[in-house]
Motif scaffolding. Structure first.
Motif, PDB file in Angstrom:
ATOM      1  N   GLY A  38      47.431  66.373  19.951  1.00 30.87           N
ATOM      2  CA  GLY A  38      46.727  67.200  20.902  1.00 30.87           C
ATOM      3  C   GLY A  38      47.154  68.648  20.930  1.00 30.87           C
ATOM      4  N   ALA A  39      46.466  69.609  21.944  1.00 29.61           N
ATOM      5  CA  ALA A  39      46.491  70.937  22.166  1.00 29.61           C
ATOM      6  C   ALA A  39      47.958  71.124  22.811  1.00 29.61           C
ATOM      7  CB  ALA A  39      45.738  71.653  22.854  1.00 29.61           C
ATOM      8  N   SER A  40      48.195  70.173  23.498  1.00 33.43           N
ATOM      9  CA  SER A  40      49.604  70.230  24.349  1.00 33.43           C
ATOM     10  C   SER A  40      50.884  70.332  23.207  1.00 33.43           C
ATOM     11  CB  SER A  40      49.941  69.174  25.044  1.00 33.43           C
ATOM     12  OG  SER A  40      48.849  69.226  26.173  1.00 33.43           O
ATOM     13  N   PHE A  91      51.334  73.735  21.825  1.00 32.05           N
ATOM     14  CA  PHE A  91      51.973  74.675  22.710  1.00 32.05           C
ATOM     15  C   PHE A  91      53.554  75.017  22.355  1.00 32.05           C
ATOM     16  CE2 PHE A  91      49.314  73.180  26.566  1.00 32.05           C
ATOM     17  CZ  PHE A  91      48.036  74.029  26.032  1.00 32.05           C
ATOM     18  N   TRP A 111      46.209  75.768  31.333  1.00 34.80           N
ATOM     19  CA  TRP A 111      46.583  75.453  29.790  1.00 34.80           C
ATOM     20  C   TRP A 111      47.600  76.651  29.213  1.00 34.80           C
ATOM     21  CZ3 TRP A 111      46.587  70.738  29.589  1.00 34.80           C
ATOM     22  CH2 TRP A 111      45.577  69.713  30.146  1.00 34.80           C
ATOM     23  N   THR A 163      43.855  81.553  25.385  1.00 34.23           N
ATOM     24  CA  THR A 163      43.065  80.526  25.907  1.00 34.23           C
ATOM     25  C   THR A 163      41.380  81.036  25.815  1.00 34.23           C
ATOM     26  OG1 THR A 163      44.814  79.650  27.124  1.00 34.23           O
ATOM     27  CG2 THR A 163      42.771  78.304  27.069  1.00 34.23           C
ATOM     28  N   ASN A 168      38.718  79.552  26.293  1.00 36.97           N
ATOM     29  CA  ASN A 168      37.850  79.125  27.350  1.00 36.97           C
ATOM     30  C   ASN A 168      38.685  78.321  28.136  1.00 36.97           C
ATOM     31  OD1 ASN A 168      35.061  78.290  28.313  1.00 36.97           O
ATOM     32  ND2 ASN A 168      36.021  76.264  28.038  1.00 36.97           N
ATOM     33  N   THR A 206      39.189  75.577  30.793  1.00 37.23           N
ATOM     34  CA  THR A 206      38.373  74.292  31.046  1.00 37.23           C
ATOM     35  C   THR A 206      38.388  73.998  32.485  1.00 37.23           C
ATOM     36  OG1 THR A 206      39.610  73.678  28.870  1.00 37.23           O
ATOM     37  CG2 THR A 206      38.079  72.092  29.786  1.00 37.23           C
ATOM     38  N   ASP A 265      44.244  78.788  21.669  1.00 40.96           N
ATOM     39  CA  ASP A 265      43.833  77.527  21.792  1.00 40.96           C
ATOM     40  C   ASP A 265      42.455  77.437  22.128  1.00 40.96           C
ATOM     41  OD1 ASP A 265      43.535  75.201  23.151  1.00 40.96           O
ATOM     42  OD2 ASP A 265      44.915  75.386  24.856  1.00 40.96           O
ATOM     43  N   SER A 289      38.408  73.993  24.175  1.00 44.42           N
ATOM     44  CA  SER A 289      37.272  73.763  24.813  1.00 44.42           C
ATOM     45  C   SER A 289      35.936  74.512  24.436  1.00 44.42           C
ATOM     46  CB  SER A 289      37.369  73.687  26.299  1.00 44.42           C
ATOM     47  OG  SER A 289      38.081  74.946  26.846  1.00 44.42           O
ATOM     48  N   GLN A 320      38.800  66.542  21.196  1.00 43.32           N
ATOM     49  CA  GLN A 320      37.972  65.593  22.252  1.00 43.32           C
ATOM     50  C   GLN A 320      36.823  66.500  23.415  1.00 43.32           C
ATOM     51  OE1 GLN A 320      41.240  66.265  22.328  1.00 43.32           O
ATOM     52  NE2 GLN A 320      42.067  66.104  24.400  1.00 43.32           N
ATOM     53  N   LYS A 321      36.859  67.676  23.309  1.00 41.81           N
ATOM     54  CA  LYS A 321      36.110  68.408  24.363  1.00 41.81           C
ATOM     55  C   LYS A 321      34.674  68.755  23.452  1.00 41.81           C
ATOM     56  CE  LYS A 321      39.495  68.793  26.984  1.00 41.81           C
ATOM     57  NZ  LYS A 321      40.554  69.804  26.796  1.00 41.81           N
TER      58      LYS A 321
END
Ligand SMILES: *Cc1c(COP(=O)(O)O)cnc(C)c1O
Length: 356
Positions: free
Chosen positions: A75-77, A80, A102, A148, A150, A152, A172, A175, A195-196
């Motif tokens: 994931g994006a996490s 990070f 985020w 970031t 967007n 979210t 990032d 979204s 997943q967005k």
């Protein structure tokens, strides 16, 4: 079967054509007699899926040979941490723009690796805006500027990339990835959880420019966390179902006019909603007008005691996933690429009726 008007922030709505195609070939992919999730990732069927997805993404974004595309997990996490692990040494500085939950999480991880300059923060405004480039306090010798694109949760979005005087951007883009054309030459690295706006959870797309990658740390990075490990080869089993679905979403984007067409369609959907919110003071936007997102439209009622009633009545009209994040309250309509204009029209019709 009734498909919902799905406004979920993520995992989120995917194109119906894509879902149907996947359904149809789920038990027997490409004449193999097996599902795509039952085949070796080094076999010819999957290798072709991976190749197609890379080619399509290059075509759609206009990526030249100077970029690498990686299909990762976590994931994006996970990014990070992975970004500063690779690109931020203990005595080096990176600029981070803090525009939401985020961004804040990305900043927390970066601080484990090197110096972090928060070039702008809208935290005291409950993240209701993104900055103009003139408001950024940038470090001239920064390794990169992280933003970031967007937000979210808060419903804000950069209309264009921050100006950084040639320092590469790291973004990032989870979204709003593939929601509009990008000036890729401005970026050192772009990452997005699928997943967005791009596929199912489990796939993380990373696009990295070769000259930026070359500046990364050479030592002290665990093998799997080193971007170089993943360049041009599958180091370990990729998220095969995610890449397979992503490839289909990319084909859908191409068949529907590419990123310029996505941008126009998304802007039109967003305008419908913001016009309804702005029609009078019954509904209220939660962000500064110039920062409004075309992906996550956040709003609330002037009379917040009606919030629960609004959500319950929306639900009974098949309008799903509208509850706002707890840090903003009110409502959030996520209107990613695959959200049909008809769904937004159904929502604005309900908003009018509820007002009456
Ligand atoms: C959803 C989201 C994330 C977190 O993604 P995970 O895949 O759950 O790690 C990070 N950044 C943005 C902008 C997001 O929308």
């Amino acid at each position: 079967m009734t498909r919902a008007h799905n406004f979920s922030a993520g995992p989120a709505v995917l194109p119906l054509e894509v879902l149907k195609e996947a359904q149809q070939e789920f038990l027997d992919f490409a004449g193999s007699g097996s599902s795509v999730i039952e085949l070796s990732h080094r076999g010819p069927e999957y290798v072709e899926v991976d190749r197609q997805a890379q080619e399509r993404l290059k075509r759609i974004l206009g990526l030249g040979e100077d970029f690498e595309i990686l299909f990762l997990q976590g994931g994006a996490s996970h990014q990070f941490m992975m970004v500063p692990f690779n690109f931020l040494g203990t005595s080096q500085t990176a600029d981070y723009i803090n525009t939401g939950t985020w961004s804040k999480k990305a900043i927390k991880e970066a601080k484990l690796f090197g110096r972090v300059n928060v070039a702008y923060s809208s935290e005291e405004l409950n993240f209701s805006r993104v900055p103009e480039s003139s408001e950024l306090k940038l470090t001239p010798e920064a390794e990169y500027v992280h933003f970031t694109s967007n937000n979210t949760i808060f419903g804000t979005q950069f209309r264009k990339e921050p100006e950084t005087n040639g320092v590469p951007l790291v973004c990032d883009a989870s979204s709003d990835f593939l929601s509009r054309p990008l000036d890729v030459s401005r970026y050192g690295l772009i990452y997005a959880g699928a997943q967005k706006n791009a596929g199912p959870a489990g796939l993380t797309i990373v696009i990295v420019r070769k000259d930026f990658l070359a500046k990364g740390k050479k030592e002290g990075i665990p093998t799997i966390l080193n971007y170089n490990t993943h360049v041009g080869t599958m180091f370990n089993t990729p998220p095969v179902f995610g890449v397979y679905m992503f490839n289909k979403v990319l084909a859908w984007i191409e068949a529907n006019g590419g990123l310029a067409a996505m941008e126009a369609r998304n802007a039109a959907k967003a305008k419908l909603l913001y016009d309804e919110i702005d029609a009078d003071d019954f509904y209220m936007g939660t962000t500064e007008a110039a920062s409004r997102s075309h992906m996550n439209v956040t709003f609330r009622l002037k009379d917040e005691s009606l919030t629960k009633t609004f959500l319950a009545e929306a639900e009974s009209r098949n309008l799903k996933g509208l509850k706002g994040h707890r840090s903003v309250g009110g409502f959030r309509a996520s209107i990613y690429n695959a959200c049909e204009p008809e769904s937004v029209e159904a929502l604005t019709a309900f908003m009018k009726e509820f007002r009456r």
